[in-house]
Design an enzyme around this catalytic site. Sequence first.
Site, PDB file in Angstrom:
ATOM      1  N   TYR A 190      13.234   8.080  -1.451  1.00 42.23           N
ATOM      2  CA  TYR A 190      13.376   9.481  -1.851  1.00 42.23           C
ATOM      3  C   TYR A 190      14.685  10.088  -1.351  1.00 42.23           C
ATOM      4  O   TYR A 190      15.248  10.965  -2.001  1.00 42.23           O
ATOM      5  CB  TYR A 190      12.219  10.310  -1.293  1.00 42.23           C
ATOM      6  N   LYS A 248       4.916  -3.431   0.952  1.00 36.82           N
ATOM      7  CA  LYS A 248       5.221  -4.499  -0.001  1.00 36.82           C
ATOM      8  C   LYS A 248       6.034  -5.545   0.766  1.00 36.82           C
ATOM      9  O   LYS A 248       7.167  -5.884   0.395  1.00 36.82           O
ATOM     10  CB  LYS A 248       5.976  -3.900  -1.207  1.00 36.82           C
ATOM     11  N   ASP A 263       0.324  -3.104  -4.438  1.00 32.03           N
ATOM     12  CA  ASP A 263      -0.330  -3.386  -5.733  1.00 32.03           C
ATOM     13  C   ASP A 263      -1.819  -3.638  -5.537  1.00 32.03           C
ATOM     14  O   ASP A 263      -2.672  -3.131  -6.276  1.00 32.03           O
ATOM     15  CB  ASP A 263       0.360  -4.555  -6.463  1.00 32.03           C
ATOM     16  N   ASP A 265       3.237   8.619  -2.620  1.00 33.77           N
ATOM     17  CA  ASP A 265       3.250   9.535  -3.764  1.00 33.77           C
ATOM     18  C   ASP A 265       2.307   9.000  -4.841  1.00 33.77           C
ATOM     19  O   ASP A 265       1.456   9.721  -5.365  1.00 33.77           O
ATOM     20  CB  ASP A 265       4.675   9.650  -4.310  1.00 33.77           C
ATOM     21  N   ASP A 298      -1.937  10.266  -5.712  1.00 34.49           N
ATOM     22  CA  ASP A 298      -2.410  10.759  -7.016  1.00 34.49           C
ATOM     23  C   ASP A 298      -3.612   9.937  -7.470  1.00 34.49           C
ATOM     24  O   ASP A 298      -4.590  10.471  -7.991  1.00 34.49           O
ATOM     25  CB  ASP A 298      -1.312  10.640  -8.083  1.00 34.49           C
TER      26      ASP A 298
END
Length: 356
Positions: free
Chosen positions: A135, A190, A222, A246, A250
Site C-alpha cells: 500500500y 504467502k 490462498d 484488506d 471483506d
Amino acid sequence: MKIAVLPGDGIGPEIVAQAVRVLQAIGPKFDLEEAPVGGAAYDVAGHPLPPATLELAKKADAILFGAVGDWKYDTLARELRPEQAILGLRKHLELFANFRPAICYPELTAASSLKPEIIGGLDILIVRELNGDIYFGQPRGIRTSELPLFKGAREGFDTMHYSEPEVERIGHVAFQAARKRGKKVCSVDKANVLETSQLWREVMIRISKEYPDVELSHMYVDNAAMQLVKAPKAFDVVVTGNLFGDILSDEAAMLTGSIGMLPSASLDKNNKGLYEPSHGSAPDIAGKGIANPLATILSAAMMLRYSLGMPAEADRIEKAVQKVLAQGLRTADIYTEGTKKVSTIEMGDAVVAALS
Ligand code: IPM
Ligand code: MG
C-alpha cells in the site's frame, strides 16, 4: 473528550448522524467537531484530506469516520481521490493496528449465503497491519518495461515490504488480543512465494515465544481465503499484512451476511483510534435513507471501549443493538421475511430508545 466526526461521502453522513445521536444519548458530554473528508472535502477544499481536517484528527482523542468514495471522483488523479483521505489519516496518525471483527449475530444467521451450521455463532477477529506493505511501499509508479518480451511497453509496479519492527508491533497486538479471546493466532502470509512473507513468518514465530499461552499457526493467504468459507469458526484471531488483510476482511465480513453490521477500529501505539464501519460509502443507495447505521453505531461503541476508557457505555450500546435486532427491526441489507423493514433514521431511533 474531543471526538473528530468525519462523515465523508455516499451514505457516510447518514450513518454517522445516527452514531452521533447515540453518543449524545449515552450520557457524558462529548466535544464533537465535524470536518469534511474524502470527495466531500475535495468539493469544498480541493483536497480529500485538507490540512484543517488532519489537524482536527490529530488533536482529537478519537475519530469517528463514515466512508469515502464515489464514482464521480474516479477520473481524478490518484492523490486527489477520496481513498487518499483514509490512507492519509492511517499513515499520518500511525494507526497501524486495524481490528475487524466478524461476528454472526444469531438473529441474522439467515442473511448469510453460507449454511447456518457453518456460520452460526461465528466470532473471529482480523488484525490487519495498516501502515505498511505494498500500500505504501516505494518505489511505485508506471514506467517503460525493460523485460525482453515486453520491452518498451508501459508497466505498472509497486513494492511490497515489511521491516522486522513493523511485523513485531502488529504481532504483539494480535497475541494480546488473542489472550483476551480464544487464545489462538493464525498468521496469514504467502511465505512460499514472497520474501516479505518469509520474514513476516520468522518474526511471528519469534515473538510467539513471549506468549506461551497462545497457540500460533500459519496459513498461506490462498488457503486462508478457502478455509474462511469452509470452516470459519476454526479461526480465532487472524493476523496479516495490509493487502491480504484488506481482501480477507471483506470476505470474513460477508460471511456474516451483513457487512452493514461490522465495526472496525484502527489504533496507534497509545490506543488513540479511528473508528469506522467495515463497509464502504455505497453511493448507489446514498441519500435514500435506507443504509444500515449499525456498523457505525457499533464503531462508536468500540471507540468508547478502546480509546475513551468507557467500557460500560460501550456495553450499553452493544446491548441496545442486540435489543433492536431481537425486536425484529431490520434495514434493507439485513431484511428477511417476517422481520420489520426500517429506515436509517428509524434504526437510529430504536437504538437510542433501547439505551434506556
Ligand atoms: C478498506 C478499504 C480501503 C483499503 C480503501 C478505501 C483505500 O478498502 O478500508 O478496507 O483498501 O484499505
Ligand atoms: Mg477494503
